[in-house]
Scaffold this active site. Structure first.
Site, PDB file in Angstrom:
ATOM      1  N   ASP A 180       8.331   5.361  64.951  1.00 42.02           N
ATOM      2  CA  ASP A 180       7.403   5.477  66.077  1.00 42.02           C
ATOM      3  C   ASP A 180       6.209   4.557  65.865  1.00 42.02           C
ATOM      4  OD1 ASP A 180       5.916   6.234  68.242  1.00 42.02           O
ATOM      5  OD2 ASP A 180       5.831   8.372  67.731  1.00 42.02           O
ATOM      6  N   HIS A 182       3.936   4.402  68.068  1.00 43.56           N
ATOM      7  CA  HIS A 182       2.905   5.298  68.606  1.00 43.56           C
ATOM      8  C   HIS A 182       1.860   4.570  69.447  1.00 43.56           C
ATOM      9  CE1 HIS A 182       0.465   9.137  68.287  1.00 43.56           C
ATOM     10  NE2 HIS A 182       1.702   9.595  68.304  1.00 43.56           N
ATOM     11  N   GLU A 206      10.065   3.321  68.677  1.00 48.57           N
ATOM     12  CA  GLU A 206       9.460   4.044  69.800  1.00 48.57           C
ATOM     13  C   GLU A 206       8.082   3.482  70.128  1.00 48.57           C
ATOM     14  OE1 GLU A 206       7.868   8.609  70.625  1.00 48.57           O
ATOM     15  OE2 GLU A 206       9.574   8.268  69.289  1.00 48.57           O
ATOM     16  N   GLU A 232       7.136   9.066  76.713  1.00 48.75           N
ATOM     17  CA  GLU A 232       6.342  10.290  76.622  1.00 48.75           C
ATOM     18  C   GLU A 232       5.078  10.219  77.467  1.00 48.75           C
ATOM     19  OE1 GLU A 232       3.872  10.310  72.581  1.00 48.75           O
ATOM     20  OE2 GLU A 232       5.869   9.435  72.320  1.00 48.75           O
ATOM     21  N   HIS A 282      11.098  13.861  74.480  1.00 45.32           N
ATOM     22  CA  HIS A 282       9.926  14.001  73.617  1.00 45.32           C
ATOM     23  C   HIS A 282       9.572  15.483  73.533  1.00 45.32           C
ATOM     24  CE1 HIS A 282       5.390  13.850  73.123  1.00 45.32           C
ATOM     25  NE2 HIS A 282       5.758  13.000  72.186  1.00 45.32           N
TER      26      HIS A 282
END
Length: 379
Positions: A180, A182, A206, A232, A282
């Site tokens: 991720d 993020h 991700e 997400e 998610h």
């Protein structure tokens, strides 16, 4: 049957539960958790109460359309999280009243179980080998971790060596790894990091860039064969539409507590299926959110893997199963989560414990990070 009451509960560590009760006593639970913004979502529930107390709870699509379109201003994380929690609770209520799981009302099962992955490493990834081995001991075969701590706009490739070593440590423990970014990594670094990770055989990367930068995501998709996952921070089928059309995403990650609930995410998944895109919802959230995800997994062909928050670093003091009566319903078995067979969302909530926890309302906030020069850093 008419809706008699809509209640909300602040549940630690950072969740917001929704309880809907009909005038004749049927009950359903949902989860409207929006991490760090529970108060805003709770405020948005006031408008939903005004509109839907007295409405037929079985008319879920009609309620969704009114809630989404009837307020003139639509979309976004707060309004869609409130709607998601209400919508989940309505499926739970209807299923409990009829004795049917939500998945049965949405077309029936396409699978008996779904592969699950767990988090390791915390906000700033560390002790990866040990954490991966521990997850292996719990029966997981896949994990996800943050790729990096906060990163400056520019840096040297030396930073990437640390990321590669962490991935290799998790893989050495026998785990498949999703990484991720993020949204912490800006494009100049993200392009280089994706290239450095190419040989490692990752499940996905991700949010290599924030979804507010679709042009940059399209560029990175041309640079790497690693599957790109995101979603997400997208809240409706209309938000997902341009990403599917662009071909820049291989796995979408709608959050069933942020993106309008179960049926909206089923529609998003159907759109993705037309583009041969997988779905990995998610869910670093609570038990109701996870139960809703399992209802989606049960009836959706292109769901590939499910995130779950068991033991995640955010769950300080209260973990995933604390407020669930039958904990085995959300307990992984050999790396998979079983599809719940019970009515509604398939789990029962300890209402007394929820009401007790609500007396001391949480005020969870995500951390604010800064770079070495004092400027704001993406968390």
């Amino acid at each position: 049957m008419k809706i008699g009451r809509i209640e909300t509960f602040y549940v630690p560590p950072r969740w917001l539960f929704v309880r809907v009760e009909s005038e004749d006593g049927a009950v359903g639970w949902g989860e409207a958790s929006l991490e760090g913004h529970a108060e805003a979502v709770d405020g948005a529930m006031e408008a939903l109460r005004d509109r839907f107390v007295g409405h037929d709870p079985y008319r879920i699509e009609d309620i969704w359309q009114i809630a989404y379109r009837g307020g003139f201003y639509r979309g976004g994380p707060v309004l869609m999280s409130a709607l998601a929690g209400l919508e989940q609770a309505l499926w739970d209520l209807k299923g409990n009243a009829l004795g049917l799981p939500a998945w049965q009302m949405l077309g029936g099962m396409v699978r008996d179980k779904v592969r699950a992955y767990a988090w390791i490493g915390g906000d700033r990834p560390h002790e990866i080998g040990e954490a991966a081995a521990a997850r292996r001991g719990q029966g997981f075969s896949a994990v996800k971790m943050n790729a990096t701590a906060d990163l400056d706009w520019l840096g040297t490739p030396k930073l990437f060596e640390e990321v590669v070593k962490r991935v290799e440590a998790a893989q050495a423990a026998g785990m498949d790894v999703g990484l991720d970014f993020h949204g912490r990594v800006h494009k100049p670094m993200a392009k280089q990091l994706a290239r450095a990770l190419e040989p490692l055989g990752l499940l996905f990367i991700e949010e290599p860039l924030l979804s507010e930068n679709p042009e940059g995501l399209a560029q990175i998709a041309q640079l790497t064969s690693i599957p790109i996952a995101l979603g997400e921070r997208l809240y409706s089928r209309w938000d997902f539409k341009p990403f599917l059309a662009s071909g820049a995403v291989d796995i979408i990650q709608p959050d069933l507590s942020h993106a309008g609930g179960i049926l909206e995410c089923r529609k998003i998944a159907a759109m993705a299926e037309a583009y041969d895109v997988a779905v990995a919802p998610h869910c670093p959230l609570g038990p109701l959110a996870l139960a809703a995800c399992l209802q989606l997994a049960a009836c959706t062909p292109n769901v590939a893997i499910q995130e779950m928050s068991l033991g995640i670093h955010y769950n300080v003091g209260h973990d995933l199963l604390n407020f669930v009566l039958e904990k085995e319903m959300l307990t992984p078995q050999d790396g998979y989560l079983p599809i719940p067979q019970g009515p509604g969302l398939g789990i029962r909530i300890d209402e007394a414990a929820v009401r007790e926890a609500h007396k001391d309302r949480h005020r969870w906030r995500n951390p604010v990070w800064r770079h070495q020069d004092g400027s704001f850093a993406e968390w």
